[in-house]
Design a protein around this motif. Structure first.
Motif, short mmCIF file in Angstrom:
data_model
loop_
_atom_site.label_atom_id
_atom_site.label_comp_id
_atom_site.label_asym_id
_atom_site.label_seq_id
_atom_site.Cartn_x
_atom_site.Cartn_y
_atom_site.Cartn_z
N TRP A 186 -9.57 2.22 -3.27
CA TRP A 186 -9.93 0.81 -3.51
C TRP A 186 -10.82 0.65 -4.73
O TRP A 186 -10.96 -0.46 -5.27
CB TRP A 186 -10.62 0.22 -2.29
N ALA A 188 -4.72 2.07 -1.43
CA ALA A 188 -4.51 1.05 -2.46
C ALA A 188 -3.88 1.70 -3.69
O ALA A 188 -4.05 2.89 -3.94
CB ALA A 188 -5.83 0.40 -2.82
N VAL A 246 -7.08 -5.60 5.82
CA VAL A 246 -7.25 -4.15 5.70
C VAL A 246 -7.65 -3.62 7.07
O VAL A 246 -8.64 -4.07 7.65
CB VAL A 246 -8.34 -3.82 4.67
N GLN A 268 -9.09 6.50 1.47
CA GLN A 268 -8.76 5.07 1.34
C GLN A 268 -9.83 4.34 0.55
O GLN A 268 -9.51 3.54 -0.34
CB GLN A 268 -8.60 4.46 2.73
N ALA A 315 0.83 -1.20 0.00
CA ALA A 315 0.00 0.00 0.00
C ALA A 315 0.87 1.26 0.00
O ALA A 315 2.03 1.25 0.44
CB ALA A 315 -0.92 0.01 1.22
N PRO A 327 -2.95 -1.61 3.79
CA PRO A 327 -3.98 -0.66 3.41
C PRO A 327 -5.07 -0.52 4.47
O PRO A 327 -5.25 -1.40 5.32
CB PRO A 327 -4.56 -1.27 2.13
#
Length: 357
Positions: A81, A35, A57, A77, A29, A70
């Motif tokens: 993703w 991501a 995660v 965030q 990450a 991540p």
């Protein structure tokens, strides 16, 4: 006859085969737990799995275990993703996010925060930090009033996961991380309602699952367990009683699946199969043990009643693992030195099988 290559209906998803890519930390990450495009490519390469479960995660900053992992606790965030889930879906795949709160398996050098756990008992061994491996610190024992907030963190992360395009989430209740610490008979020394008896020690796992199912739907919620596992020094002295009681409580919720690791003898795992009325995923070999899961192990557990079989290391080196197993092609070995080194080498550089002309 059911085989690894038979389709399966999982909640609202139609899986083309019963092979699951197990969650595996790869610490690629970007800063801030974001991501990356390389992560999108990595998961897209493996989209022929019946189901992908992402790497762990963290659902909060204090829940981060390792550097380079991540998160799913900020809008930024979640937005990062979207490229991952889109890439998997464009390639015809399905992906759940594994939500992993490290609990005591963390370090202030990683998060800037004192790790938390059910009790002030340090994990066994060294934890990864930005400065290299360091002894696991003694965590701060959570106050009773704080515990529900950490259960709710899984639900909040699950909402962000679904908003980011994940098909569902898996709670990491295994391998010595926070849920596993509450289940443990030596990491959890509490005398309040979250400790002591079996009913007390399973309470946090049930509350986390219940909150998550309420947030995104039970059909989008799974949980991974390691019955009797000893990762990071946890111990379950009463693994059969404990996990049977836990499965009975989880069964009320109608979760998408339970994902069991082969951390207990086969007779224990088959007893838990009988205790769980829903979909069961089995990881048929000890995680990080001497053997990798193969087709024979998959067939064995399908015959014992598992619906889905998860493969870990084999998926790292074989993005086309399902086709290799289907066609009897060689399964390539994995380079362990590249597990956590960062970069694309040993991450995006494993090719699909090349048929000679």
């Amino acid at each position: 006859m059911t085989t690894l290559f038979s389709g399966y209906r999982l909640g609202g998803l139609t899986l083309p085969n019963r092979a699951v890519m197990a969650p595996m930390s790869r610490v690629r990450a970007a800063a801030g737990g974001l991501a990356t495009p390389s992560m999108a490519a990595y998961y897209a390469q493996r989209a022929t799995a019946g189901l992908i479960v992402s790497e762990g995660v963290q659902p909060s900053l204090v829940g981060q275990s390792n550097p380079g992992t991540p998160g799913l606790y900020t809008a930024e965030q979640a937005a990062s993703w979207r490229a991952v889930t889109d890439a998997v879906h464009v390639n015809g795949g399905r992906i759940f996010a594994q939500l992993m709160h490290g609990g005591r398996v963390s370090h202030p050098d990683t998060t800037g925060l004192t790790p938390v756990g059910p009790s002030a008992v340090a994990a066994t061994g060294d934890v990864f930090t930005p400065k290299g491996p360091q002894p696991a610190p003694v965590p701060r024992a959570l106050e009773t009033a704080e515990v529900p907030g950490h259960a709710e963190a899984y639900a909040q992360a699950a909402r962000l996961a679904v908003d980011a395009g994940f098909d569902g989430v898996e709670l990491h209740g295994a391998n010595g991380y926070l849920i596993s610490q509450f289940l443990s008979s030596n990491a959890n020394l509490r005398t309040d309602r979250y400790g002591g008896t079996v009913a007390g020690r399973i309470r946090f796992a049930v509350e986390a699952a219940e909150a998550t199912a309420d947030a995104v739907g039970a059909e989008r919620t799974g949980i991974r367990l390691s019955p009797g596992g000893v990762f990071w020094g946890v111990r379950e002295d009463d693994a059969v009683e404990l996990n049977t009681a836990l499965l009975a409580e989880l069964a009320r919720l109608g979760l998408a699946y339970v994902h069991l690791e082969a951390t207990a003898p086969e007779d224990v795992l088959t007893a838990l199969r009988r205790a769980w009325p829903g979909t069961l995923i089995v990881n048929p070999v000890l995680p990080m043990g001497p053997k990798q899961a193969d087709l024979a192990a998959a067939d064995h557990w399908l015959a014992l009643g598992a619906e889905l079989i998860s493969f870990g290391r084999a998926f790292i080196a074989n993005p086309d693992l399902v086709e290799r197993l289907r066609s009897g092609l060689p399964v390539a070995p994995v380079d362990e030195a590249t597990y956590y080194q960062g970069g694309d080498a040993g991450y995006l550089t494993y090719p699909a099988y090349h048929h000679a002309a």
